[in-house]
Motif scaffolding. Structure first.
Motif, PDB file in Angstrom:
ATOM      1  N   HIS A  32      19.633  26.876  -4.950  1.00 13.34           N
ATOM      2  CA  HIS A  32      18.476  27.727  -5.190  1.00 13.34           C
ATOM      3  C   HIS A  32      17.726  27.146  -6.393  1.00 13.34           C
ATOM      4  O   HIS A  32      18.345  26.581  -7.305  1.00 13.34           O
ATOM      5  CB  HIS A  32      18.912  29.160  -5.496  1.00 13.34           C
ATOM      6  CG  HIS A  32      19.924  29.690  -4.530  1.00 13.34           C
ATOM      7  ND1 HIS A  32      19.693  29.800  -3.176  1.00 13.34           N
ATOM      8  CD2 HIS A  32      21.203  30.134  -4.744  1.00 13.34           C
ATOM      9  CE1 HIS A  32      20.777  30.298  -2.596  1.00 13.34           C
ATOM     10  NE2 HIS A  32      21.704  30.507  -3.518  1.00 13.34           N
ATOM     11  N   ARG A  49      12.020  32.388  -8.333  1.00 11.89           N
ATOM     12  CA  ARG A  49      13.086  31.589  -7.734  1.00 11.89           C
ATOM     13  C   ARG A  49      12.931  31.620  -6.225  1.00 11.89           C
ATOM     14  O   ARG A  49      12.356  32.556  -5.657  1.00 11.89           O
ATOM     15  CB  ARG A  49      14.471  32.091  -8.136  1.00 11.89           C
ATOM     16  CG  ARG A  49      14.817  33.485  -7.709  1.00 11.89           C
ATOM     17  CD  ARG A  49      16.273  33.829  -8.080  1.00 11.89           C
ATOM     18  NE  ARG A  49      16.631  35.192  -7.707  1.00 11.89           N
ATOM     19  CZ  ARG A  49      16.639  36.208  -8.545  1.00 11.89           C
ATOM     20  NH1 ARG A  49      16.299  36.029  -9.811  1.00 11.89           N
ATOM     21  NH2 ARG A  49      16.989  37.410  -8.132  1.00 11.89           N
ATOM     22  N   VAL A  50      13.461  30.583  -5.599  1.00 13.85           N
ATOM     23  CA  VAL A  50      13.439  30.481  -4.145  1.00 13.85           C
ATOM     24  C   VAL A  50      14.833  30.092  -3.685  1.00 13.85           C
ATOM     25  O   VAL A  50      15.526  29.310  -4.334  1.00 13.85           O
ATOM     26  CB  VAL A  50      12.380  29.459  -3.676  1.00 13.85           C
ATOM     27  CG1 VAL A  50      12.674  28.051  -4.180  1.00 13.85           C
ATOM     28  CG2 VAL A  50      12.217  29.470  -2.174  1.00 13.85           C
ATOM     29  N   ASP A  57      12.408  34.704  -1.793  1.00 13.38           N
ATOM     30  CA  ASP A  57      11.902  34.397  -3.116  1.00 13.38           C
ATOM     31  C   ASP A  57      11.859  35.663  -3.960  1.00 13.38           C
ATOM     32  O   ASP A  57      12.011  36.778  -3.452  1.00 13.38           O
ATOM     33  CB  ASP A  57      10.534  33.718  -3.066  1.00 13.38           C
ATOM     34  CG  ASP A  57       9.498  34.515  -2.283  1.00 13.38           C
ATOM     35  OD1 ASP A  57       8.540  33.897  -1.775  1.00 13.38           O
ATOM     36  OD2 ASP A  57       9.630  35.749  -2.180  1.00 13.38           O
ATOM     37  N   TYR A  59      10.057  37.155  -7.918  1.00 14.93           N
ATOM     38  CA  TYR A  59       9.150  36.866  -9.028  1.00 14.93           C
ATOM     39  C   TYR A  59       9.330  37.870 -10.152  1.00 14.93           C
ATOM     40  O   TYR A  59       9.633  39.043  -9.907  1.00 14.93           O
ATOM     41  CB  TYR A  59       7.701  36.933  -8.550  1.00 14.93           C
ATOM     42  CG  TYR A  59       7.392  36.006  -7.412  1.00 14.93           C
ATOM     43  CD1 TYR A  59       7.599  36.377  -6.091  1.00 14.93           C
ATOM     44  CD2 TYR A  59       6.893  34.728  -7.663  1.00 14.93           C
ATOM     45  CE1 TYR A  59       7.334  35.509  -5.042  1.00 14.93           C
ATOM     46  CE2 TYR A  59       6.611  33.854  -6.624  1.00 14.93           C
ATOM     47  CZ  TYR A  59       6.840  34.259  -5.319  1.00 14.93           C
ATOM     48  OH  TYR A  59       6.572  33.395  -4.286  1.00 14.93           O
ATOM     49  N   ILE A  69       6.052  30.672  -4.982  1.00 15.72           N
ATOM     50  CA  ILE A  69       7.034  29.590  -4.995  1.00 15.72           C
ATOM     51  C   ILE A  69       7.360  29.198  -3.568  1.00 15.72           C
ATOM     52  O   ILE A  69       7.452  30.063  -2.682  1.00 15.72           O
ATOM     53  CB  ILE A  69       8.307  30.001  -5.779  1.00 15.72           C
ATOM     54  CG1 ILE A  69       9.218  28.797  -5.998  1.00 15.72           C
ATOM     55  CG2 ILE A  69       9.033  31.152  -5.089  1.00 15.72           C
ATOM     56  CD1 ILE A  69      10.371  29.091  -6.965  1.00 15.72           C
ATOM     57  N   SER A  70       7.517  27.912  -3.327  1.00 18.66           N
ATOM     58  CA  SER A  70       7.866  27.434  -1.994  1.00 18.66           C
ATOM     59  C   SER A  70       8.648  26.130  -2.142  1.00 18.66           C
ATOM     60  O   SER A  70       8.688  25.555  -3.230  1.00 18.66           O
ATOM     61  CB  SER A  70       6.613  27.213  -1.146  1.00 18.66           C
ATOM     62  OG  SER A  70       5.780  26.221  -1.725  1.00 18.66           O
TER      63      SER A  70
END
Length: 120
Positions: A32, A49-50, A57, A59, A69-70
């Motif tokens: 991750h 985080r993803v 995800d 935030y 995020i990606s």
């Protein structure tokens, strides 16, 4: 896993930037990835985080709806698209990798930071 963050720069308030976190190592897809930031005189804080698969995800409240995020596991890269930037987003941004998911987990690998400066 070795991580390298890039894409920072100077932007006016309301503008956009996309940060990239390029990784080396065959286990990238098992980690991750999180983005963190540290402003002058402040503690480092979590941003987003993803999951390893890219399907989940999360935030921090202050960036929700503005940052995305990606990740592209074929390219071993994670992105942080930042829109509607505010002066308070000014910080050094870091990416990090962890095998664990959730609040407060440790991140085993860290990249060097990339500076984001948002002018008012």
């Amino acid at each position: 896993v070795q991580l390298q963050a890039s894409g920072g720069g100077l932007v006016q308030a309301g503008g956009s930037l996309t940060l990239s976190c390029a990784a080396s190592g065959r286990t990238f897809g098992q980690h991750h990835i999180g983005w963190f930031r540290q402003a002058p005189g402040k503690e480092r804080e979590f941003v987003a985080r993803v999951s390893a698969s890219g399907n989940t995800d999360y935030y921090t409240h202050s960036v929700r709806g503005r940052f995305t995020i990606s990740r592209d596991n074929d390219k071993n890269t994670v992105y942080l698209q930042m829109n509607s930037l505010k002066p308070e987003d000014t910080a050094v941004y870091y990416c990090a990798a962890s095998r664990s998911w959730g609040y407060g987990v440790g991140y085993e690998y860290w990249g060097q930071g990339t500076q984001v400066t948002v002018s008012s």
